[in-house]
Every structure is written in structure tokens, then in C-alpha cells.
Design an enzyme around this catalytic site. Structure first.
Site, PDB file in Angstrom:
ATOM      1  N   ASP A 143      13.276 -29.884 -10.103  1.00  0.00           N
ATOM      2  CA  ASP A 143      12.392 -29.969 -11.270  1.00  0.00           C
ATOM      3  C   ASP A 143      11.148 -30.817 -11.010  1.00  0.00           C
ATOM      4  O   ASP A 143      10.174 -30.733 -11.748  1.00  0.00           O
ATOM      5  CB  ASP A 143      13.144 -30.458 -12.513  1.00  0.00           C
ATOM      6  CG  ASP A 143      13.866 -31.761 -12.324  1.00  0.00           C
ATOM      7  OD1 ASP A 143      14.096 -32.180 -11.170  1.00  0.00           O
ATOM      8  OD2 ASP A 143      14.234 -32.376 -13.330  1.00  0.00           O
TER       9      ASP A 143
ATOM     10  N   CYS B  54      21.048 -44.426  -0.719  1.00  0.00           N
ATOM     11  CA  CYS B  54      19.837 -43.691  -1.103  1.00  0.00           C
ATOM     12  C   CYS B  54      19.480 -42.536  -0.172  1.00  0.00           C
ATOM     13  O   CYS B  54      18.764 -41.634  -0.582  1.00  0.00           O
ATOM     14  CB  CYS B  54      18.651 -44.644  -1.197  1.00  0.00           C
ATOM     15  SG  CYS B  54      18.024 -45.176   0.408  1.00  0.00           S
TER      16      CYS B  54
END
Length: 171
Positions: free
Chosen positions: A41, A90
Site C-alpha cells: 500500500d 527489523c
């Protein structure tokens, strides 16, 4: 809240549930109103278009060259990340935070210094809490006795409410 849950999940050995913390960016596709499909997105733009749902099915689009290249780009981070003790949380960060002009994702994520401050301050607490969560998951809780009479019966907690309204909350 989502970040906290993701860190705990990751440290407890479960999937993070947050794509920022995963090794690849391949968990979902974005389908726009006109059927155009994109890998994320944050990358709904013409140069990142994978195809169109009216022309190809989702498994085909997920396996398309643009989708697989995008997914693999997450695993290519700057060398300095290799020395970071938090890399397993991460994996270089979100691609939107690493993009350079020209469409490459080779930059260090601009949020990296903030994540390091956060993790340096909270990591030990997360690790202890995740260990407790993992231990609790490993041992099943004993079955709870069913309340007699079904959901319209009085709650056994003594509140005087119906079970369906009280939800069995003990006072």
C-alpha cells in the site's frame, strides 16, 4: 500497541504480524478500484504496478517478476545493518523508509536511529516478557467448567446478571 505486540511475538518465536519486522515483503497485494495490483500500500504508483486482476489471477500476480523482486528487496540492506543487534527485529526496516532515487532500496532506513533508541531502552523488558508469554503458551491452561443453564442462566459469579451479559466476570 501493534509494534509492542509484534516485538513480543517475534521474541516469543511467533510471526511478528507486522510486515516491517519480516525478512520479505510478500504478505499481501493491493488491488485498486480499477483492478490494478501493487506489492504494497506504500507503493501504489505506476512504476510499481504488477498487473491487473482482470487479466491475471492473484497467484499469478504474486509470482510475477515485479512482486518477487519487491519481496526480495527487503533482504538487501546496507552492510552497517549486519552489525546491529536488533537486525532480527527489523530486517533493515520498511522499504518505504529505505528507497533511494531511481527505485533502489539500498539506503539505511531513516527510522533506524529511532528504532535503536527504542530497542536499547526496551529490549530487556520485551525479552523477559516474551519468555513469560512463550512459557505460558507452552503449558495449556486447565479447562474452565461450563456454566450451567446456558447463556440465559444467571452468571455463577454472583452478579445477578445473565451469563451472556456478564460474560462470567468474577468479582
Amino acid at each position: 500497541m501493534r509494534l509492542f505486540e509484534s516485538v513480543l511475538s517475534r521474541l516469543a518465536g511467533a510471526p511478528a504480524g507486522n510486515c516491517i519486522m519480516d525478512k520479505r515483503c510478500d504478505h499481501y497485494l493491493v488491488v485498486e478500484h480499477n483492478g490494478d495490483v501493487f506489492p504494497c500500500d506504500f507503493f501504489v504508483r505506476p512504476d510499481m504496478r504488477i498487473g491487473n486482476i482482470g487479466e491475471s489471477d492473484l497467484p499469478e500476480l504474486a509470482a510475477a517478476a515485479g512482486a518477487t523482486a519487491f519481496a526480495a528487496a527487503k533482504g538487501v540492506w546496507p552492510r552497517e545493518c549486519d552489525a546491529c543487534r536488533f537486525l532480527s527485529l527489523c530486517h533493515g526496516g520498511c522499504l518505504k523508509d529505505r528507497e533511494r532515487a531511481g527505485g533502489t532500496f539500498s539506503s539505511k532506513a531513516y527510522l533506524c536511529p529511532s528504532y535503536q533508541i527504542f530497542y536499547n531502552h526496551t529490549y530487556e523488558w520485551f525479552a523477559r516478557t516474551a519468555a513469560r508469554v512463550a512459557a505460558r503458551i507452552a503449558r495449556p491452561s486447565p479447562p474452565q467448567p461450563a456454566a450451567p443453564g446456558g447463556r440465559n442462566a444467571a452468571c455463577p459469579c454472583g452478579s445477578g446478571k445473565k451469563l451472556k451479559e456478564c460474560r462470567g466476570k468474577v468479582r
